[in-house]
Design a protein around this motif. Structure first.
Motif, PDB file in Angstrom:
ATOM      1  N   ASP A 247      11.160 -23.135  27.300  1.00 44.42           N
ATOM      2  CA  ASP A 247      12.418 -22.541  27.798  1.00 44.42           C
ATOM      3  C   ASP A 247      12.052 -23.056  29.309  1.00 44.42           C
ATOM      4  OD1 ASP A 247      14.751 -20.945  28.120  1.00 44.42           O
ATOM      5  OD2 ASP A 247      13.312 -19.880  29.568  1.00 44.42           O
TER       6      ASP A 247
ATOM      7  N   ASP B 129      21.738 -17.396  27.173  1.00 50.27           N
ATOM      8  CA  ASP B 129      21.209 -17.894  28.249  1.00 50.27           C
ATOM      9  C   ASP B 129      22.065 -19.076  28.930  1.00 50.27           C
ATOM     10  OD1 ASP B 129      19.526 -18.718  30.529  1.00 50.27           O
ATOM     11  OD2 ASP B 129      17.671 -18.682  29.015  1.00 50.27           O
TER      12      ASP B 129
ATOM     13  N   LEU C 255      22.751 -13.009  35.067  1.00 50.23           N
ATOM     14  CA  LEU C 255      22.690 -14.022  34.174  1.00 50.23           C
ATOM     15  C   LEU C 255      24.252 -14.440  33.780  1.00 50.23           C
ATOM     16  CD1 LEU C 255      21.367 -15.685  32.038  1.00 50.23           C
ATOM     17  CD2 LEU C 255      21.650 -13.743  30.290  1.00 50.23           C
TER      18      LEU C 255
END
Length: 483
Positions: free
Chosen positions: A333, A292, A450
């Motif tokens: 998160d 991430d 991403l």
């Protein structure tokens, strides 16, 4: 005579003589216990062997004894020692623990070879004994350090042999198989490979460190920065070097062992190490390996460890996970990302002066096009390495096809993004405060890939510190100076 329970604490350091062995100390302590009405169960005998008395935190036997002493009802009436120096060679530790045991827990601390009473003179004598023990410890440490410093200047071996060598007497000898791997590590790093891929390569070969562990980024870095492979020995008289490889305190001396790498290869590796260090956080994973855009950015305010992902959707302090930190910093998160974006908006809207921590030449701040092209270049290089692995027989055909398909999809997404690139709001602003705003807009956009978010977040932010208990997050931005 009433029989009372007692515990015995025995410590033997490396400088102790044979007559001070655990058995010898315990024998004398048992004689004292029998003569003074104490019963000493074997379960209450605590021993630390080969351990200095300077710090109590490094003595498991001592800590176990103190932990038991705190239980209720108190398990024993006294702790018997051969000498007060066995208890501690540090006056501060001695005072703290003796005070706790005697005043709070009602447990006496008795030296069987230094009998003292409860009068004022005995209190003074015990303080003098403690001061003399601490003086002895400090003086001994200085003498040992002086001898080790002189040995280091002569190029004498003082540490365990590093990967690639074995010790024969006082000289290092190359281990052929390991030496070949060391040379290959140097060549690959000089040729452009990173620390993380090199660690993965060694682990894929089934190679372990001399302690039987797996290779990590820092293990590979330590090898690449260790002058032992040039035929030299490095030693730090102030303590462990850690990762400060350029410390002015280091002693570097020529030794008599055979070098594994040439001076030219060594210089090439050190030059690239400096270059990479100036441009990237080279000790971390490559961005493509992060799960991430948060990965590698957020650190625990208490211990400095990064937060790692924990299923199903939480982040935790890596130091806590490994038992090194007392604070979990357990946070979802969604909440963590919300705090980061909120903080970036607050900074951009006129919060306190932004904190910049890294200064190095760069062509600009958050350049989306440059970030996309950098990702394309990285993916293309990975495709090349994947093909080499397949041709070399390291990767099978099915694995090669699967990995190539995923990388091709990533490249296609980047190509599409580059084709329809649009300017973010306030992109032309020249003030540093505009950068957090532009980055926050990109990170909050669910349409952005991403890989681009990873690159953007790590381009503008060096790190964040999280203090969940205080509900506080601080961002340390990167400062870009034009060339």
């Amino acid at each position: 005579m009433e029989t009372k329970l007692a515990a015995a604490y025995i410590r033997v350091s490396t400088e102790d003589q044979a007559e001070y062995s655990p058995d010898a100390q315990l024998s004398e302590i048992r004689k004292y216990a029998d003569a003074h009405g104490y019963r000493l169960p074997q379960a209450f005998v605590f021993v630390d062997e080969g351990i200095s008395g300077k710090h109590t935190g490094k003595r498991p036997g001592f800590q176990q004894m103190i932990g038991l002493a705190k239980t209720k009802p108190k398990p024993f009436e006294a702790i018997l020692l051969w000498k007060f120096s066995r208890f501690a060679r540090n006056r501060e530790d001695s005072i703290v623990y003796k005070s706790m045991l005697r005043r709070q827990l009602g447990i006496d601390v008795i030296s069987i070879s230094e009998p003292l009473g409860d009068d004022k003179t005995s209190i003074l004598m015990e303080a003098i004994i403690e001061a003399m023990d601490e003086y002895y410890s400090i003086n001994l440490a200085e003498e040992v350090k002086r001898g080790m410093t002189e040995k280091a200047r002569r190029g004498g071996l003082q540490n365990s042999p590093p990967f690639g060598y074995r010790a024969e007497g006082n000289l290092l000898r190359p281990i052929p198989q390991e030496a070949a791997l060391v040379r290959e590590l140097f060549r690959r790093f000089a040729g452009g490979q990173g620390l993380f891929p090199l660690a993965k390569w060694l682990n894929s070969l089934g190679v372990t460190t001399h302690r039987g562990g797996r290779f990590e980024n820092r293990t590979v870095e330590y090898i690449l920065r260790n002058p032992v492979y040039l035929g030299k020995l490095r030693w730090n008289p102030t303590g462990r070097t850690g990762r400060d490889f350029d410390s002015a305190d280091l002693i570097l001396a020529d030794a008599g062992h055979e070098a594994i790498v040439s001076q030219e290869l060594w210089d090439a590796v050190q030059a690239r190490m400096l270059q990479v260090k100036a441009q990237h956080k080279y000790h971390g994973r490559p961005l493509s390996e992060h799960r991430d855009w948060v990965s590698g950015l957020v650190r625990c305010v208490n211990c400095g460890s990064t937060l790692v992902f924990a299923k199903p959707h939480y982040w935790k302090c890596n130091g806590y996970v490994r038992g090194r930190c007392k604070t979990a910093q357990h946070i979802s998160d969604e909440k963590l990302k919300g705090m980061i974006l909120t903080r970036m908006g607050y900074d951009a809207a006129g919060g306190p002066a932004l904190t910049y921590t890294i200064v190095y030449p760069h062509t600009g701040g958050l350049d989306e096009e440059a970030l996309i092209r950098a990702q394309q270049k990285q993916l293309t290089a990975r495709l090349g390495r994947l093909r080499e692995a397949y041709l070399a027989g390291v990767e099978d055909l099915e694995g090669y096809k699967t990995a190539k398909k995923a990388m091709d999809a990533e490249l296609a997404a980047l190509d599409a993004r580059l084709a329809k690139l649009t300017h973010l709001p306030n992109q032309e602003a020249e003030t540093p405060e505009a950068e957090p705003f532009r980055c926050a807009v990109l990170l909050a956009d669910p349409e952005q890939p991403l890989e681009l978010k990873k690159a953007a977040a790590h381009a503008i932010m060096d790190r964040c510190t999280l203090d969940k208990e205080a509900n506080r997050l601080e961002i340390y931005y990167r400062l870009y100076l034009p060339e």
